[in-house]
Each structure stands twice: as C-alpha cells, then as structure tokens.
Write a protein that holds these residues in place. Sequence first.
Motif, PDB file in Angstrom:
ATOM      1  N   ILE A 177      37.827  39.829  55.986  1.00 39.82           N
ATOM      2  CA  ILE A 177      37.455  39.007  54.999  1.00 39.82           C
ATOM      3  C   ILE A 177      37.263  40.085  53.867  1.00 39.82           C
ATOM      4  O   ILE A 177      36.827  41.241  54.040  1.00 39.82           O
ATOM      5  CB  ILE A 177      35.909  38.575  55.110  1.00 39.82           C
ATOM      6  N   LEU A 178      37.611  39.771  52.534  1.00 41.64           N
ATOM      7  CA  LEU A 178      37.610  40.624  51.427  1.00 41.64           C
ATOM      8  C   LEU A 178      36.448  39.565  50.498  1.00 41.64           C
ATOM      9  O   LEU A 178      36.581  38.604  50.254  1.00 41.64           O
ATOM     10  CB  LEU A 178      38.809  40.611  50.439  1.00 41.64           C
ATOM     11  N   GLN A 179      35.510  40.564  50.222  1.00 42.63           N
ATOM     12  CA  GLN A 179      34.201  39.854  49.495  1.00 42.63           C
ATOM     13  C   GLN A 179      34.047  40.555  48.240  1.00 42.63           C
ATOM     14  O   GLN A 179      33.873  41.675  48.059  1.00 42.63           O
ATOM     15  CB  GLN A 179      32.954  39.516  50.295  1.00 42.63           C
ATOM     16  N   ILE A 180      34.160  39.761  47.240  1.00 43.30           N
ATOM     17  CA  ILE A 180      33.807  40.689  45.782  1.00 43.30           C
ATOM     18  C   ILE A 180      32.927  39.920  45.233  1.00 43.30           C
ATOM     19  O   ILE A 180      32.746  38.600  45.042  1.00 43.30           O
ATOM     20  CB  ILE A 180      35.152  40.580  45.035  1.00 43.30           C
ATOM     21  N   LYS A 181      31.605  40.585  44.620  1.00 43.23           N
ATOM     22  CA  LYS A 181      30.584  40.114  43.690  1.00 43.23           C
ATOM     23  C   LYS A 181      31.113  40.662  42.301  1.00 43.23           C
ATOM     24  O   LYS A 181      30.861  41.683  42.129  1.00 43.23           O
ATOM     25  CB  LYS A 181      29.302  40.323  44.191  1.00 43.23           C
ATOM     26  N   ASN A 182      31.139  39.331  41.625  1.00 42.45           N
ATOM     27  CA  ASN A 182      31.460  39.775  40.159  1.00 42.45           C
ATOM     28  C   ASN A 182      30.706  38.949  39.115  1.00 42.45           C
ATOM     29  O   ASN A 182      30.923  37.661  39.033  1.00 42.45           O
ATOM     30  CB  ASN A 182      33.099  39.499  39.844  1.00 42.45           C
ATOM     31  N   ASN A 183      29.993  39.539  38.401  1.00 38.13           N
ATOM     32  CA  ASN A 183      28.989  38.884  37.359  1.00 38.13           C
ATOM     33  C   ASN A 183      28.590  37.803  38.136  1.00 38.13           C
ATOM     34  O   ASN A 183      28.516  36.615  37.616  1.00 38.13           O
ATOM     35  CB  ASN A 183      30.131  38.160  36.177  1.00 38.13           C
ATOM     36  N   GLY A 184      27.718  38.225  39.134  1.00 36.77           N
ATOM     37  CA  GLY A 184      27.116  36.908  39.924  1.00 36.77           C
ATOM     38  C   GLY A 184      27.828  35.835  40.527  1.00 36.77           C
ATOM     39  O   GLY A 184      27.012  35.281  41.251  1.00 36.77           O
ATOM     40  N   GLU A 185      29.002  35.924  40.558  1.00 38.86           N
ATOM     41  CA  GLU A 185      30.077  35.032  41.521  1.00 38.86           C
ATOM     42  C   GLU A 185      30.263  35.844  42.718  1.00 38.86           C
ATOM     43  O   GLU A 185      30.801  36.980  42.692  1.00 38.86           O
ATOM     44  CB  GLU A 185      31.072  34.730  40.482  1.00 38.86           C
ATOM     45  N   ASN A 186      30.410  35.125  43.767  1.00 44.00           N
ATOM     46  CA  ASN A 186      30.717  35.698  45.171  1.00 44.00           C
ATOM     47  C   ASN A 186      32.048  35.210  45.399  1.00 44.00           C
ATOM     48  O   ASN A 186      32.351  33.885  45.471  1.00 44.00           O
ATOM     49  CB  ASN A 186      29.777  35.121  46.115  1.00 44.00           C
TER      50      ASN A 186
END
Length: 172
Positions: free
Chosen positions: A108-117
């Motif tokens: 799994i690749l998870q990125i939290k960007n500007n409040g978006e998951n």
Amino acid sequence: MEKKSFTYNRRFIALIWFLVLSIPFIWFVPELLEFLRNPYYWIVNYLIMCAWIYVLWIIIEKFPGTSRTGLYWKEDDITIIEYGENRVRLYEITEICLCKSPIPRRVILQIKNNGENIKFLSERLEENFSMEDTDFYHLYAQVLAENPHLIQEKDVWGEPIEYWYKADKGEQ
C-alpha cells in the motif's frame, strides 16, 4: 517532464465483484450444511467460507476493471499524480507511507496531501519481493526527495519505521 506509470488495484471494483460472486454462495452453503449440528456446522461453514474467499480473491484479480494504470511526473518541481479521472498536485505533503498490505503479497502506498488521503493498493507481487522492486517505490522516493521536511516515524521503542515519514508535529 517524462511521465512514468504505475499499476494499482481498485479496491472498490474488487469488492463489488467479490460481493456479486459471493451472494449466491452465501445463500446456499448454510442450507446445504443444515444437517450438521453445532459446533460442526460452524467449523465446516468457516472452513468453506475461508476457501471460497481465497479462491474468489484469485479469480477477481483476472476480472476487468480491478487493475488500473496511473501516471506521475514532475512539473515546476512538484510531483503530479494522475489516476482514474483524478489529477493531484502533491504540494503540501504531511505524510507518506509505503507498507505491506494485510492482503498477502501486496503493498500500500499512502500519501496525505493538503488534507486529502490518497491510497493505492499494488497488484499481486512475487513471493519474496522487496519494496524497491514495486511500482510504487519510485513514486515514493520522488515525493520523499521533494519533501525534506518529512521526518521518519518511530515506533514505541524509538526505532525508526522503514518507509514511513511524517511532517513534524509543529508543521501539521
């Protein structure tokens, strides 16, 4: 501005296929096992359901719509990801994690960007894979290199957790 691709599974489509193929099975198996008494009914039912889930998961990987291709590239020193109908500029990363999935032989690749998951599930990988060999690793490394403010997360004993970086608590 070279575009690179990565493949991922759409969990929602896989879940729909899973439910559609399981409904008849769930209706008929308990009726077929009615002659068994407790606890044998529950044990046999459990074993059959586990085997059915395993077989279904292998079959679903071959069905259309579950495997997709995404693109990523750099534009103005910012990584852009395009997947499905989404195009996301990764300009305010607070967390990035590359980890093994509870589903065997997946990442799994998870990125939290500007409040978006943003979360991606890999396709089935080889038996003894390393993170560096996955499609997601190059995207992970590129985003991590662009965000030097991210700090490696630590476990409860203070040991660094590999492939998991977060922004400092004061920056979030």
